[in-house]
Design an enzyme around this catalytic site. Structure first.
Site, mmCIF file in Angstrom:
data_model
loop_
_atom_site.group_PDB
_atom_site.id
_atom_site.type_symbol
_atom_site.label_atom_id
_atom_site.label_comp_id
_atom_site.label_asym_id
_atom_site.label_seq_id
_atom_site.Cartn_x
_atom_site.Cartn_y
_atom_site.Cartn_z
ATOM 1 N N CYS A 159 0.803 -1.227 0.000
ATOM 2 C CA CYS A 159 0.000 0.000 0.000
ATOM 3 C C CYS A 159 0.833 1.273 0.000
ATOM 4 O O CYS A 159 0.279 2.380 -0.041
ATOM 5 C CB CYS A 159 -0.947 -0.017 1.192
ATOM 6 S SG CYS A 159 -2.065 -1.440 1.140
ATOM 7 N N HIS A 299 -2.108 7.760 6.678
ATOM 8 C CA HIS A 299 -2.451 6.482 6.058
ATOM 9 C C HIS A 299 -3.845 6.093 6.518
ATOM 10 O O HIS A 299 -4.683 5.719 5.698
ATOM 11 C CB HIS A 299 -1.418 5.420 6.439
ATOM 12 C CG HIS A 299 -1.620 4.115 5.754
ATOM 13 N ND1 HIS A 299 -1.631 3.990 4.381
ATOM 14 C CD2 HIS A 299 -1.845 2.862 6.250
ATOM 15 C CE1 HIS A 299 -1.841 2.724 4.056
ATOM 16 N NE2 HIS A 299 -1.979 2.021 5.168
ATOM 17 N N GLU A 310 -0.091 4.716 14.047
ATOM 18 C CA GLU A 310 0.234 5.931 13.287
ATOM 19 C C GLU A 310 0.020 7.174 14.146
ATOM 20 O O GLU A 310 0.822 8.119 14.113
ATOM 21 C CB GLU A 310 -0.602 6.018 12.014
ATOM 22 C CG GLU A 310 -0.202 7.197 11.142
ATOM 23 C CD GLU A 310 -0.914 7.259 9.800
ATOM 24 O OE1 GLU A 310 -0.503 8.076 8.949
ATOM 25 O OE2 GLU A 310 -1.890 6.497 9.601
ATOM 26 N N LYS A 329 -9.454 8.355 3.531
ATOM 27 C CA LYS A 329 -9.947 7.000 3.273
ATOM 28 C C LYS A 329 -11.348 6.776 3.832
ATOM 29 O O LYS A 329 -12.017 5.819 3.465
ATOM 30 C CB LYS A 329 -8.966 5.964 3.820
ATOM 31 C CG LYS A 329 -7.647 5.899 3.051
ATOM 32 C CD LYS A 329 -6.749 4.819 3.605
ATOM 33 C CE LYS A 329 -5.457 4.688 2.797
ATOM 34 N NZ LYS A 329 -4.531 5.825 3.016
ATOM 35 N N HIS A 334 -9.762 2.391 0.921
ATOM 36 C CA HIS A 334 -8.307 2.216 0.798
ATOM 37 C C HIS A 334 -7.968 1.886 -0.654
ATOM 38 O O HIS A 334 -8.164 0.760 -1.109
ATOM 39 C CB HIS A 334 -7.867 1.098 1.732
ATOM 40 C CG HIS A 334 -6.388 0.971 1.905
ATOM 41 N ND1 HIS A 334 -5.489 1.708 1.169
ATOM 42 C CD2 HIS A 334 -5.645 0.184 2.745
ATOM 43 C CE1 HIS A 334 -4.266 1.384 1.537
ATOM 44 N NE2 HIS A 334 -4.337 0.461 2.495
ATOM 45 N N PHE A 394 1.609 -3.638 3.964
ATOM 46 C CA PHE A 394 2.014 -4.962 4.412
ATOM 47 C C PHE A 394 3.519 -5.151 4.156
ATOM 48 O O PHE A 394 4.076 -4.630 3.194
ATOM 49 C CB PHE A 394 1.249 -6.047 3.670
ATOM 50 C CG PHE A 394 -0.157 -6.284 4.183
ATOM 51 C CD1 PHE A 394 -0.683 -5.552 5.234
ATOM 52 C CD2 PHE A 394 -0.956 -7.258 3.611
ATOM 53 C CE1 PHE A 394 -1.961 -5.779 5.711
ATOM 54 C CE2 PHE A 394 -2.247 -7.494 4.064
ATOM 55 C CZ PHE A 394 -2.744 -6.756 5.118
#
Length: 407
Positions: A159, A299, A310, A329, A334, A394
């Site tokens: 991502c 994110h 985060e 998002k 996402h 990931f």
């Protein structure tokens, strides 16, 4: 070090096609998440997604290009076309390059092709199958039509692919290999195969009965992310090249960071080790201090661990003066590889307009995420000169990109 500027932007998103439509709806707090329409999701545990609405590829692409491309490639092409047109650039073939960022390339085409093959009495797969699923063919189609003959790479860092595509483009320019780089990110992974896996990993929201409020970054009731799709593109130039041709400059690419947690395949480091290091690298590259950053596009996927880590990473690094932080998002879902680029565009527009886009569906901040102004539900007005876009993926992949007002 060369100064790198942005002269073109393009966006294909669940809340609008085109940068102007995207920005209008993202700042208005519109949601692009709904029940999946491209196939019947009724037997799936998760039936919602951020699909690109009212998308008819024939409105944008020639028939032959449609036949030989996966949707993620189509989104990439359309976003790139908008960015190139906005930049007004005349391509110098050998001094122009392209970097593509995508997490899962043509996985949906792969899944649906295998499903059709399994149930067919005549085992036939078309000759276009392989080119439709390869990540680099998205960049190849753009390069062919625009005669881009310079550096060409496809980045797949989960991502963070979109942000890392920008970082790679900047490295090509700083090394003298190109004067102009097109950075593109795109994704379209909607298929039962992907949904089953992510749902079984408990990564996805299951609010099928209320799609528009299902993505809830930083909220105490968040229950996972919502899959989104789309494309984004940026035209990057050396300042010298842009000024020589009289280009309109929309912002400056100040700094880039990239790190790996080296901790876990799917979970972030609990103390945000890689995220903090990544943001520090971007600040050092930009020659800025934490207090210079006025806005962070987080994110912020709405997963429990991810949002908390985060938040704590931002609070640790920006302890002296916390910037505005929001996650778009909540509106788009996402978008994976595409999000890394469209969220940089969000930062550029925030600087240009003095508008900080909201985190929608944020009604009660999780106690683990308290202490930051996440701009809940309604946009705010603020004069800022520098903004940061975070994209974490990931494998412990981390990307931070800083853009600034061009001076």
């Amino acid at each position: 070090m060369k100064r790198i500027v942005i002269t073109g932007m393009g966006a294909v998103t669940p809340v609008g096609i085109g940068v102007d439509e995207y920005w209008k709806n993202i700042t208005a707090g519109e949601s692009g998440i709904d029940t999946i329409k491209t196939f019947d999701p009724s037997e799936l545990a998760v039936q919602i997604a951020g699909e690109v609405k009212n998308f008819n590829p024939s409105d944008y692409l020639a028939k032959d290009l449609i036949r030989k491309t996966d949707p993620f490639m189509q989104f990439a092409y359309i976003a790139a076309e908008e960015a190139i047109k906005q930049s007004g650039i005349e391509i110098e073939p050998e001094r122009t390059g392209i970097i593509m960022g995508t997490a899962m390339s043509g996985v949906a085409t792969t899944a649906f092709t295998q499903e059709a093959l399994t149930g067919a009495s005549h085992k036939k797969v078309g000759p276009r199958f392989i080119p439709k699923i390869l990540g680099n063919i998205a960049a190849a189609n753009i390069a062919i039509d625009y005669n881009i003959q310079g550096p060409s790479f496809t980045v797949s860092t989960a991502c963070s692919s979109g942000g890392d595509a920008v970082n790679t483009a900047v490295m090509c320019m700083q090394s003298g290999k190109a004067d102009v780089m097109l950075a593109v990110g795109a994704e379209s992974v909607l298929c039962p195969l992907v949904i089953y896996s992510l749902a079984n990993a408990k990564a996805l929201s299951r609010r099928n009965d209320d799609p528009k409020t299902s993505s809830r970054p930083f909220d105490v009731t968040r229950d996972g992310f919502v899959i989104g799709e789309g494309g984004g593109a940026l035209v990057l130039e050396t300042e010298e090249h842009a000024k020589a041709r009289g280009a309109k400059i929309y912002g400056e690419l100040m700094g880039c960071g990239n790190t790996c947690d080296a901790h876990h395949v799917t979970a972030p480091h609990p103390e945000g080790r890689g995220a903090i290091a990544c943001m520090k690298l971007a600040l050092a590259d930009a020659q800025l201090k934490p207090e210079d950053i006025g806005y962070i596009n987080a994110h912020g996927t709405a997963t429990h661990k991810g949002d908390a880590v985060e938040t704590n990473s931002i609070k640790t690094l920006f302890e002296g003066k916390l910037p505005f932080v929001s996650s778009t998002k909540g509106a788009t879902g996402h978008m994976m590889g595409a999000g890394g680029i469209t969220e940089i565009i969000t930062c550029l527009k925030a600087i240009e307009t003095g508008t900080i886009p909201p985190t929608i569906n944020l009604n009660e901040v999780d106690p683990e995420c308290e202490g930051i102004d996440f701009v809940p539900n309604t946009a705010k007005t603020a004069e800022i000169d520098y903004a940061m876009s975070n994209a974490f993926g990931f494998g412990g992949q981390n990307s931070s990109i800083i853009v600034g007002r061009y001076k």
